[in-house]
Scaffold this motif. Structure first.
Motif, short mmCIF file in Angstrom:
data_model
loop_
_atom_site.label_atom_id
_atom_site.label_comp_id
_atom_site.label_asym_id
_atom_site.label_seq_id
_atom_site.Cartn_x
_atom_site.Cartn_y
_atom_site.Cartn_z
N SER A 160 48.52 34.76 36.39
CA SER A 160 49.27 34.40 37.59
C SER A 160 49.69 32.96 37.53
CB SER A 160 48.42 34.69 38.83
OG SER A 160 47.26 33.89 38.80
N GLY A 161 50.99 32.66 37.90
CA GLY A 161 51.51 31.28 37.81
C GLY A 161 50.87 30.37 38.81
N THR A 162 50.49 30.87 39.92
CA THR A 162 49.93 30.01 40.96
C THR A 162 48.46 29.73 40.76
OG1 THR A 162 49.51 31.95 42.31
CG2 THR A 162 51.63 30.82 42.63
N GLU A 163 47.82 30.49 39.94
CA GLU A 163 46.39 30.33 39.77
C GLU A 163 46.02 29.59 38.49
OE1 GLU A 163 44.20 31.09 41.91
OE2 GLU A 163 45.59 32.01 43.34
N ARG A 164 47.02 28.89 37.79
CA ARG A 164 46.67 28.18 36.53
C ARG A 164 45.82 26.96 36.83
NH1 ARG A 164 51.93 26.82 33.33
NH2 ARG A 164 52.52 26.14 35.45
N PRO A 165 44.85 26.68 35.99
CA PRO A 165 43.99 25.49 36.21
C PRO A 165 44.80 24.20 35.95
CG PRO A 165 43.46 26.54 34.13
CD PRO A 165 44.44 27.46 34.81
N PRO A 166 44.48 23.11 36.60
CA PRO A 166 45.25 21.85 36.42
C PRO A 166 45.10 21.24 35.03
CG PRO A 166 43.30 21.49 37.80
CD PRO A 166 43.41 22.98 37.60
N TRP A 167 44.03 21.51 34.35
CA TRP A 167 43.85 20.87 33.04
C TRP A 167 44.76 21.47 31.98
CZ3 TRP A 167 42.40 24.75 29.86
CH2 TRP A 167 41.69 25.81 30.41
N LEU A 168 45.40 22.61 32.29
CA LEU A 168 46.29 23.21 31.31
C LEU A 168 47.55 22.35 31.12
CD1 LEU A 168 46.91 25.57 29.45
CD2 LEU A 168 47.94 26.77 31.40
N ASP A 169 48.10 21.85 32.24
CA ASP A 169 49.27 20.95 32.12
C ASP A 169 48.91 19.65 31.41
OD1 ASP A 169 50.77 22.83 33.42
OD2 ASP A 169 50.41 21.95 35.42
N LEU A 170 47.70 19.17 31.64
CA LEU A 170 47.26 17.96 30.95
C LEU A 170 47.17 18.18 29.45
CD1 LEU A 170 44.46 16.70 33.39
CD2 LEU A 170 46.82 15.89 33.20
#
Length: 356
Positions: free
Chosen positions: A63-73
């Motif tokens: 799910s796009g809304t449930e991705r953890p923040p460290w993935l973008d980092l």
């Protein structure tokens, strides 16, 4: 007997066993490497459920809304190519700065070499000028002594009489008074002839009534007679004229008098220790020691004399002919002239060399 089976209560989930809990936790541990290798869909979510693990964590990641923040980092971290390009640009900049620094250092090295060569040439020129200045100073000192000697030779027949009362006497009256005084010194008749070239008072303004009288200077035509008069005067205990004490000296140049005045501390010590000495012309002091005469003409001679005679420390500087002839910085000033009275008011004497 067997234990009866309990019916599960509503609202409670069955507790898993210990082994079953360990196997289920591994499904939630997803490494970043596994996430990076999985393909993404058009909307940025994971591709398909067939390739995703069948676990609650995979359901959260899809799910796009449930991705953890460290993935973008993790996606924003620089790659190896980025680091390589950055280090390449930094290396090029550093090499360019080093080349510019090398050029500046080479320019500074050239300038320092030029300055050292210039300093060497200036040092040689300064050494040459110092030697020339020392030679010129010695020549000027020699000329000053020669001028002093010529001045004394022009005064070699002169006598200076000090203490004679100052009255309105003419040169003829002075010659008559001198004739009487000098004949008394020689032990002859007061009217015995003595040939005078001239006789006059010292060439300076007349002082106050209570000031000492000006010296009388007379020039004799016979040098031998002048020396005889001085020799006879040294043998007398006193010299008087009309109850006035007189002093008789040879007439010397102002430079010679200044020179002898500067050596007064040394002559005072020699007199205190009963050491005989004699003045030399134009400048010099002949001291009689146990080893023989010792001629003192320079500062080094003065130091050697103090070592030879074991003299006490004397606060004295050896006179320099250049200082004697330089009125602006003369360290041996002449005594101040007496003051004159004009209209009942005492007037200060004007310094020598100043405008009225």
């Amino acid at each position: 007997m067997g234990r009866p089976n309990r019916t599960p209560q509503p609202g409670k989930t069955p507790e898993p066993k210990k082994g079953q809990l360990t196997s289920s936790l591994r499904q939630f541990l997803v490494t970043p490497a596994d996430l990076a290798t999985q393909p993404h869909g058009a909307d940025g979510s994971m591709a398909s459920e067939e390739s995703a693990p069948s676990s609650p964590a995979s359901e959260v990641l899809t799910s796009g809304t449930e991705r953890p923040p460290w993935l973008d980092l993790l996606r924003a971290l620089p790659t190896k190519e980025d680091l390589h390009s950055a280090t390449s640009a930094l290396g090029a900049t550093i090499r360019q700065d080093i080349q510019a620094l090398r050029a500046d250092m080479q320019g500074l090295s050239d300038r320092v070499g030029h300055m050292e060569a210039t300093c060497d040439s200036l040092r040689e020129a300064q050494h040459t000028l110092a030697e020339a200045a020392d030679s010129s100073s010695e020549q000027v000192r020699g000329m000053a002594l020669h001028i002093e000697d010529l001045d004394n030779r022009g005064r070699r027949n002169n006598l200076r009489l000090r203490g004679l009362p100052e009255t309105e006497d003419s040169p003829q009256q002075l010659q008559e008074i001198l004739l009487e005084i000098l004949n008394e010194i020689l032990g002859r008749d007061h009217q015995a002839p003595i040939e005078f070239v001239r006789a006059h008072r010292a060439l300076r303004p007349k002082g106050a009534p209570d000031s000492p009288p000006r010296d009388v200077i007379c020039c004799l035509a016979n040098f031998a007679l002048k020396e005889t008069i001085l020799k006879q005067a040294r043998g007398r205990q006193s010299l008087t004229y009309r109850n006035q004490d007189l002093q008789l000296f040879p007439d010397l140049s102002p430079a010679t008098l200044t020179y002898r005045r500067a050596l007064k501390p040394l002559t005072r010590v020699l007199v205190a220790q009963q050491i005989r000495y004699r003045w030399q012309m134009p400048t010099g002091l002949l001291v009689h020691t146990q080893r023989g005469p010792f001629l003192v003409r320079t500062h080094s001679d003065y130091i050697a004399l103090g070592t030879e005679l074991q003299l006490p420390a004397i606060n004295m500087r050896w006179p320099d002919p250049l200082d004697i002839y330089t009125a602006a910085r003369n360290p041996y000033p002449r005594p101040a002239l007496p003051q004159r009275t004009r209209g009942g008011r005492q007037e200060a004497t004007r310094p020598t060399g100043t405008a009225r």
